[in-house]
Design a protein around this motif. Structure first.
Motif, PDB file in Angstrom:
ATOM      1  N   UNK A  64       0.841  -1.185   0.000  1.00  0.00           N
ATOM      2  CA  UNK A  64       0.000   0.000   0.000  1.00  0.00           C
ATOM      3  C   UNK A  64       0.884   1.245   0.000  1.00  0.00           C
ATOM      4  N   UNK A  65       0.535   2.221  -0.817  1.00  0.00           N
ATOM      5  CA  UNK A  65       1.305   3.453  -0.778  1.00  0.00           C
ATOM      6  C   UNK A  65       0.808   4.480  -1.775  1.00  0.00           C
ATOM      7  N   UNK A  66       1.345   5.676  -1.660  1.00  0.00           N
ATOM      8  CA  UNK A  66       1.072   6.741  -2.619  1.00  0.00           C
ATOM      9  C   UNK A  66       2.027   6.619  -3.801  1.00  0.00           C
ATOM     10  N   UNK A  67       1.521   6.930  -4.985  1.00  0.00           N
ATOM     11  CA  UNK A  67       2.355   6.944  -6.183  1.00  0.00           C
ATOM     12  C   UNK A  67       3.127   8.259  -6.200  1.00  0.00           C
ATOM     13  N   UNK A  68       4.159   8.338  -5.364  1.00  0.00           N
ATOM     14  CA  UNK A  68       4.830   9.622  -5.132  1.00  0.00           C
ATOM     15  C   UNK A  68       5.631  10.094  -6.339  1.00  0.00           C
ATOM     16  N   UNK A  69       5.913   9.204  -7.296  1.00  0.00           N
ATOM     17  CA  UNK A  69       6.648   9.607  -8.495  1.00  0.00           C
ATOM     18  C   UNK A  69       5.718  10.108  -9.599  1.00  0.00           C
ATOM     19  N   UNK A  70       4.411  10.028  -9.349  1.00  0.00           N
ATOM     20  CA  UNK A  70       3.450  10.510 -10.334  1.00  0.00           C
ATOM     21  C   UNK A  70       3.370  12.032 -10.293  1.00  0.00           C
ATOM     22  N   UNK A  71       3.106  12.622 -11.452  1.00  0.00           N
ATOM     23  CA  UNK A  71       2.939  14.076 -11.517  1.00  0.00           C
ATOM     24  C   UNK A  71       1.520  14.494 -11.111  1.00  0.00           C
ATOM     25  N   UNK A  72       0.636  13.522 -10.936  1.00  0.00           N
ATOM     26  CA  UNK A  72      -0.740  13.802 -10.508  1.00  0.00           C
ATOM     27  C   UNK A  72      -0.882  13.453  -9.038  1.00  0.00           C
ATOM     28  N   UNK A  73      -1.167  14.415  -8.179  1.00  0.00           N
ATOM     29  CA  UNK A  73      -1.275  14.112  -6.752  1.00  0.00           C
ATOM     30  C   UNK A  73      -2.505  13.278  -6.434  1.00  0.00           C
ATOM     31  N   UNK A  74      -2.429  12.571  -5.316  1.00  0.00           N
ATOM     32  CA  UNK A  74      -3.581  11.829  -4.831  1.00  0.00           C
ATOM     33  C   UNK A  74      -3.739  10.443  -5.401  1.00  0.00           C
ATOM     34  N   UNK A  75      -2.797   9.982  -6.216  1.00  0.00           N
ATOM     35  CA  UNK A  75      -2.883   8.639  -6.773  1.00  0.00           C
ATOM     36  C   UNK A  75      -2.155   7.658  -5.862  1.00  0.00           C
ATOM     37  N   UNK A  76      -2.701   6.451  -5.755  1.00  0.00           N
ATOM     38  CA  UNK A  76      -2.161   5.479  -4.814  1.00  0.00           C
ATOM     39  C   UNK A  76      -2.374   4.074  -5.353  1.00  0.00           C
ATOM     40  N   UNK A  77      -1.826   3.108  -4.635  1.00  0.00           N
ATOM     41  CA  UNK A  77      -1.981   1.710  -5.027  1.00  0.00           C
ATOM     42  C   UNK A  77      -2.215   0.850  -3.791  1.00  0.00           C
ATOM     43  N   UNK A  78      -2.933  -0.244  -4.021  1.00  0.00           N
ATOM     44  CA  UNK A  78      -3.164  -1.242  -2.977  1.00  0.00           C
ATOM     45  C   UNK A  78      -3.245  -2.592  -3.674  1.00  0.00           C
ATOM     46  N   UNK A  79      -2.169  -3.352  -3.590  1.00  0.00           N
ATOM     47  CA  UNK A  79      -2.103  -4.652  -4.249  1.00  0.00           C
ATOM     48  C   UNK A  79      -2.169  -5.742  -3.191  1.00  0.00           C
ATOM     49  N   UNK A  80      -3.239  -6.510  -3.226  1.00  0.00           N
ATOM     50  CA  UNK A  80      -3.531  -7.491  -2.176  1.00  0.00           C
ATOM     51  C   UNK A  80      -3.432  -8.896  -2.759  1.00  0.00           C
ATOM     52  N   UNK A  81      -2.710  -9.770  -2.061  1.00  0.00           N
ATOM     53  CA  UNK A  81      -2.584 -11.171  -2.481  1.00  0.00           C
ATOM     54  C   UNK A  81      -2.863 -12.077  -1.293  1.00  0.00           C
ATOM     55  N   UNK A  82      -3.685 -13.085  -1.534  1.00  0.00           N
ATOM     56  CA  UNK A  82      -4.070 -14.052  -0.506  1.00  0.00           C
ATOM     57  C   UNK A  82      -3.554 -15.426  -0.920  1.00  0.00           C
ATOM     58  N   UNK A  83      -3.024 -16.154   0.045  1.00  0.00           N
ATOM     59  CA  UNK A  83      -2.570 -17.512  -0.243  1.00  0.00           C
ATOM     60  C   UNK A  83      -3.749 -18.332  -0.784  1.00  0.00           C
ATOM     61  N   UNK A  84      -3.547 -19.088  -1.872  1.00  0.00           N
ATOM     62  CA  UNK A  84      -4.669 -19.831  -2.468  1.00  0.00           C
ATOM     63  C   UNK A  84      -5.401 -20.755  -1.496  1.00  0.00           C
ATOM     64  N   UNK A  85      -4.707 -21.260  -0.499  1.00  0.00           N
ATOM     65  CA  UNK A  85      -5.354 -22.171   0.459  1.00  0.00           C
ATOM     66  C   UNK A  85      -6.249 -21.447   1.456  1.00  0.00           C
ATOM     67  N   UNK A  86      -6.217 -20.110   1.447  1.00  0.00           N
ATOM     68  CA  UNK A  86      -6.957 -19.360   2.472  1.00  0.00           C
ATOM     69  C   UNK A  86      -7.883 -18.309   1.866  1.00  0.00           C
ATOM     70  N   UNK A  87      -8.240 -18.464   0.613  1.00  0.00           N
ATOM     71  CA  UNK A  87      -9.140 -17.512  -0.014  1.00  0.00           C
ATOM     72  C   UNK A  87     -10.584 -17.773   0.408  1.00  0.00           C
ATOM     73  N   UNK A  88     -11.388 -16.719   0.333  1.00  0.00           N
ATOM     74  CA  UNK A  88     -12.801 -16.845   0.657  1.00  0.00           C
ATOM     75  C   UNK A  88     -13.118 -16.842   2.133  1.00  0.00           C
ATOM     76  N   UNK A  89     -12.142 -16.425   2.955  1.00  0.00           N
ATOM     77  CA  UNK A  89     -12.372 -16.444   4.401  1.00  0.00           C
ATOM     78  C   UNK A  89     -12.265 -15.050   5.025  1.00  0.00           C
ATOM     79  N   UNK A  90     -12.221 -14.023   4.177  1.00  0.00           N
ATOM     80  CA  UNK A  90     -12.258 -12.660   4.686  1.00  0.00           C
ATOM     81  C   UNK A  90     -10.928 -11.965   4.840  1.00  0.00           C
ATOM     82  N   UNK A  91      -9.806 -12.673   4.633  1.00  0.00           N
ATOM     83  CA  UNK A  91      -8.497 -12.047   4.840  1.00  0.00           C
ATOM     84  C   UNK A  91      -8.252 -10.942   3.822  1.00  0.00           C
ATOM     85  N   UNK A  92      -8.551 -11.206   2.553  1.00  0.00           N
ATOM     86  CA  UNK A  92      -8.328 -10.197   1.518  1.00  0.00           C
ATOM     87  C   UNK A  92      -9.170  -8.959   1.739  1.00  0.00           C
TER      88      UNK A  92
END
Length: 308
Positions: A64-92
């Motif tokens: 998770x973080x702000x895209x601080x190298x972007x020339x447009x302020x306020x842009x961010x990212x959130x890349x979420x990965x869940x272990x395949x054995x634990x999907x569908x249980x609310x962690x993501x």
């Protein structure tokens, strides 16, 4: 199953890497670089690595973080990965909600997230208000058993070097990286203008392999390069292959990547990975020539955060 989301700790590095390898095996990563990247993140990025813990085991992670190298302020990212054995249980869901709360406080207004192009993953994103945008491919090349084309000879006036040759003064590589990064297809443009930050985040990255990073130099000017990271397990990834605008159309991208791949195979690498924007036809054609096959596709999704 009780899920707790918390900040990453250095002792989580191995299990966090295991989650990422299981969820998205086309990425080349190590526990060392996960810990290092978290410790050395630029303060302007407001970066956090979140982990979801269930019954004492890490089952999901979120960058998770702000895209601080972007020339447009306020842009961010959130890349979420869940272990395949634990999907569908609310962690993501819990990781994503925690990520969005952090980003809202940090001043984000637009959040981008990479989502594997699979029905369950896309449905997860769309239920949470994310809409699909551009896509990108993961590609794999079998270095151990595949047939790698012979590397082209450098044209007259072109010298091949490695990043290691620039150890005394890497600034010319920074300038090359800045120019090609500015032209990279993306929803979130980046402008590399902080040399000291680049020295830390890119040049000093523990996964970078300077001996396999090949640079084409024309009349003393670094004109093209393929930037390589390896994991010590025989896996190689080219995170960026680019050519300065004045030198495009001369086959330099194919040249540097070909020589890098041959060096990688000679050094014992058995698999090569890369990623391409789905619309980057020139680079996709280059990788097809090498024998890369598309092994997965991600779709970037975007959501506007509600103004508080």
């Amino acid at each position: 199953m009780t899920v707790l989301v918390r900040e990453f700790r250095p002792e989580d590095a191995e299990s966090t890497a295991e989650v990422l390898r299981a969820a998205i095996p086309f990425l080349v990563t190590t526990p060392e670089e996960i810990a290092w990247s978290t410790a050395h993140a630029n303060p302007a990025a407001r970066y956090r690595l979140l982990v979801a813990e269930a019954d004492g085991r890490i089952v999901a992670r979120g960058q998770v973080g702000l895209a601080h190298e972007s020339t447009t302020p306020g842009q961010a990212y959130a890349n979420v990965y869940v272990h395949p054995d634990h999907r569908g249980r609310g962690a993501g869901s819990l990781v994503l909600r925690t990520a969005e709360e952090h980003l809202a406080v940090a001043g984000a207004r637009t959040v981008y997230s990479w989502v594997l192009d699979e029905p369950a993953n896309r449905a997860f994103a769309e239920r949470r208000g994310y809409r699909p945008s551009r896509s990108a491919h993961f590609l794999r090349l079998d270095l151990a058993h595949g047939t790698l084309p012979e590397p082209p000879e450098p044209p007259a006036g072109v010298e091949l070097r490695t990043a290691a040759d620039f150890a005394a003064d890497p600034r010319p590589l920074f300038e090359l990286d800045a120019e090609v990064t500015a032209d990279e297809p993306s929803d979130v443009g980046a402008e590399l203008d902080d040399y000291e930050d680049w020295l830390t985040s890119t040049w000093g990255h523990p996964g970078q392999n300077r001996e396999l990073t090949v640079v084409a130099v024309v009349d003393g000017v670094p004109a093209a390069f393929t930037a390589v990271r390896t994991d010590g397990r025989g896996r190689y990834t080219s995170g960026m292959t680019g050519v300065r605008r004045a030198y495009r159309g001369r086959g330099l991208a194919k040249l540097v990547k070909a020589h890098s791949l041959h060096r990688a195979r000679a050094a014992g690498c058995t698999e090569a990975f890369t990623g391409n924007d789905a619309g980057n036809e020139p680079m996709l054609a280059v990788n097809k020539w090498f024998g890369y096959d598309i092994c997965a596709t991600e779709v970037r999704h975007v959501r506007e955060l509600a103004l508080g």
